[in-house]
Design a protein around this motif. Structure first.
Motif, PDB file in Angstrom:
ATOM      1  N   SER A   1       8.495 -48.487  55.929  1.00 16.37           N
ATOM      2  CA  SER A   1       9.371 -48.090  54.818  1.00 16.37           C
ATOM      3  C   SER A   1       9.244 -46.613  54.486  1.00 16.37           C
ATOM      4  O   SER A   1      10.172 -46.000  53.971  1.00 16.37           O
ATOM      5  N   GLU A   2       8.081 -46.008  54.784  1.00 17.25           N
ATOM      6  CA  GLU A   2       7.847 -44.603  54.461  1.00 17.25           C
ATOM      7  C   GLU A   2       8.204 -43.659  55.609  1.00 17.25           C
ATOM      8  O   GLU A   2       8.080 -42.448  55.477  1.00 17.25           O
ATOM      9  N   VAL A   3       8.648 -44.202  56.723  1.00 16.50           N
ATOM     10  CA  VAL A   3       8.956 -43.379  57.898  1.00 16.50           C
ATOM     11  C   VAL A   3      10.366 -42.807  57.789  1.00 16.50           C
ATOM     12  O   VAL A   3      11.305 -43.482  57.364  1.00 16.50           O
TER      13      VAL A   3
ATOM     14  N   ILE B   1      16.580 -36.693  69.186  1.00 13.74           N
ATOM     15  CA  ILE B   1      15.360 -37.069  68.466  1.00 13.74           C
ATOM     16  C   ILE B   1      15.718 -37.875  67.222  1.00 13.74           C
ATOM     17  O   ILE B   1      15.101 -38.896  66.913  1.00 13.74           O
ATOM     18  N   SER B   2      16.748 -37.411  66.525  1.00 11.65           N
ATOM     19  CA  SER B   2      17.194 -38.080  65.303  1.00 11.65           C
ATOM     20  C   SER B   2      17.603 -39.524  65.587  1.00 11.65           C
ATOM     21  O   SER B   2      17.246 -40.444  64.839  1.00 11.65           O
ATOM     22  N   GLU B   3      18.346 -39.726  66.663  1.00 13.30           N
ATOM     23  CA  GLU B   3      18.818 -41.070  66.990  1.00 13.30           C
ATOM     24  C   GLU B   3      17.655 -41.996  67.313  1.00 13.30           C
ATOM     25  O   GLU B   3      17.656 -43.173  66.921  1.00 13.30           O
ATOM     26  N   LYS B   4      16.656 -41.490  68.017  1.00 10.88           N
ATOM     27  CA  LYS B   4      15.488 -42.319  68.344  1.00 10.88           C
ATOM     28  C   LYS B   4      14.742 -42.711  67.065  1.00 10.88           C
ATOM     29  O   LYS B   4      14.318 -43.863  66.900  1.00 10.88           O
ATOM     30  N   MET B   5      14.576 -41.762  66.163  1.00 11.11           N
ATOM     31  CA  MET B   5      13.913 -42.053  64.893  1.00 11.11           C
ATOM     32  C   MET B   5      14.701 -43.081  64.092  1.00 11.11           C
ATOM     33  O   MET B   5      14.138 -44.004  63.494  1.00 11.11           O
TER      34      MET B   5
ATOM     35  N   LYS C   1      13.775 -46.908  62.783  1.00  7.15           N
ATOM     36  CA  LYS C   1      13.935 -47.306  61.379  1.00  7.15           C
ATOM     37  C   LYS C   1      14.782 -48.570  61.268  1.00  7.15           C
ATOM     38  O   LYS C   1      14.440 -49.508  60.543  1.00  7.15           O
ATOM     39  N   VAL C   2      15.895 -48.617  62.001  1.00  2.00           N
ATOM     40  CA  VAL C   2      16.771 -49.782  61.974  1.00  2.00           C
ATOM     41  C   VAL C   2      16.043 -51.017  62.492  1.00  2.00           C
ATOM     42  O   VAL C   2      16.162 -52.115  61.934  1.00  2.00           O
TER      43      VAL C   2
ATOM     44  N   GLY D   1      25.423 -46.376  58.993  1.00  2.00           N
ATOM     45  CA  GLY D   1      26.237 -46.061  60.159  1.00  2.00           C
ATOM     46  C   GLY D   1      25.650 -46.599  61.444  1.00  2.00           C
ATOM     47  O   GLY D   1      26.368 -47.141  62.296  1.00  2.00           O
ATOM     48  N   ARG D   2      24.329 -46.482  61.578  1.00  2.00           N
ATOM     49  CA  ARG D   2      23.675 -46.958  62.802  1.00  2.00           C
ATOM     50  C   ARG D   2      23.684 -48.482  62.880  1.00  2.00           C
ATOM     51  O   ARG D   2      23.886 -49.057  63.957  1.00  2.00           O
ATOM     52  N   LEU D   3      23.464 -49.132  61.761  1.00  2.00           N
ATOM     53  CA  LEU D   3      23.535 -50.592  61.739  1.00  2.00           C
ATOM     54  C   LEU D   3      24.913 -51.064  62.196  1.00  2.00           C
ATOM     55  O   LEU D   3      25.036 -51.997  62.998  1.00  2.00           O
TER      56      LEU D   3
END
Length: 261
Positions: free
Chosen positions: A176-178, A193-197, A201-202, A226-228
């Motif tokens: 939850s804190e990531v 990098i953003s997409e992998k992070m 998270k998802v 958006g990713r979901l």
């Protein structure tokens, strides 16, 4: 000794760009919560962006001009409140750095910083309201935004308020804190990098098997929603203000408008 809180403090609502342009319901929910807490609320029409995008890109000249506009617009109020840890942190922490070589503006920036708060912190730690309750029969998990958690120490406050929402069961994710990978311009400069992070998270959110995702920063929530959606998962994503204000009748973030059959 801290200053006494006015009986009915006059709050200047800093709406934020994302709320204004993409999710006005968060602004209305914020207004409702502040009024329930006994505040007089004004929404200055001359308010602009807090200047964070320019600041993060290194454009200090334009950021100072934007900051001056914000200071002049909001310094008359008892408090300035924003439904965003990101914008709240920009005004309360970074404006001072902008004017460290200008005594006059540095003092004005300091005065504004001292009375600028993110919404949940303001309701919990400043006003200390006990008038927030509602009904939301669902299971939810909470995402801690980087600005809120690391810059403003927002962690327990939203969870304490959510305990008063009838029917809501909060399930904590292991991460939850990531960071979600949004980070303002970070997701633009470093998309891979953003997409992998974001996928990590998802995945963590999906493991909670909850129906709703909550958070306090719209940028993070839009990124997650958006990713979901792109990955084919239907999960309601909302700003915490909408749940606390009992304003969840409309569609969640990135969800289509409901149409009558």
């Amino acid at each position: 000794m801290s200053e006494a809180i006015p009986t009915s403090p006059h709050v200047g609502l800093f709406v934020t760009c994302l709320v204004d342009l993409t999710r006005p319901s968060v602004g209305f929910a914020t207004l409702k919560l502040l009024e329930l807490a006994g505040c007089q609320v004004s929404v200055p029409v001359m308010q602009t962006c807090c200047g964070q995008p320019a600041y993060n890109s290194g454009d200090r000249s334009d950021t100072r001009d934007i900051a001056k506009q914000v200071i002049e617009t909001f310094e008359e109020f008892d408090y300035i409140v924003a439904p965003s840890g990101s914008c709240g942190g920009m005004i309360s922490h970074h404006y001072l750095d902008l004017f460290k070589d200008d005594d006059t503006w540095e003092e004005r920036a300091k005065n504004l910083a001292n009375k600028t708060f993110e919404l949940i912190v303001f309701l919990s730690d400043v006003i200390k309201t006990n008038k927030i309750n509602g009904l939301c029969k669902t299971t939810a998990t909470y995402h801690d935004s980087c600005s809120g958690l690391r810059e403003l120490s927002i962690k327990d406050q939203p969870r304490e308020f959510l305990k008063n929402i009838n029917g809501l069961k909060l399930v904590e994710g292991k991460k939850s804190e990531v960071c979600c990978g949004f980070g303002g311009l970070f997701c633009v400069k470093y998309p891979d990098i953003s997409e992998k992070m974001l996928d990590e998270k998802v995945d963590d959110i999906l493991q909670t098997e909850t129906e709703m995702v909550l958070g306090g920063d719209l940028g993070c929530l839009m990124n997650i929603a958006g990713r979901l959606t792109r990955r084919g998962f239907e999960k309601e994503v909302r700003h915490i203000a909408e749940v606390l204000a009992d304003m969840t009748h409309g569609p969640g973030i990135a969800a289509p408008e409901k149409t009558e059959a």
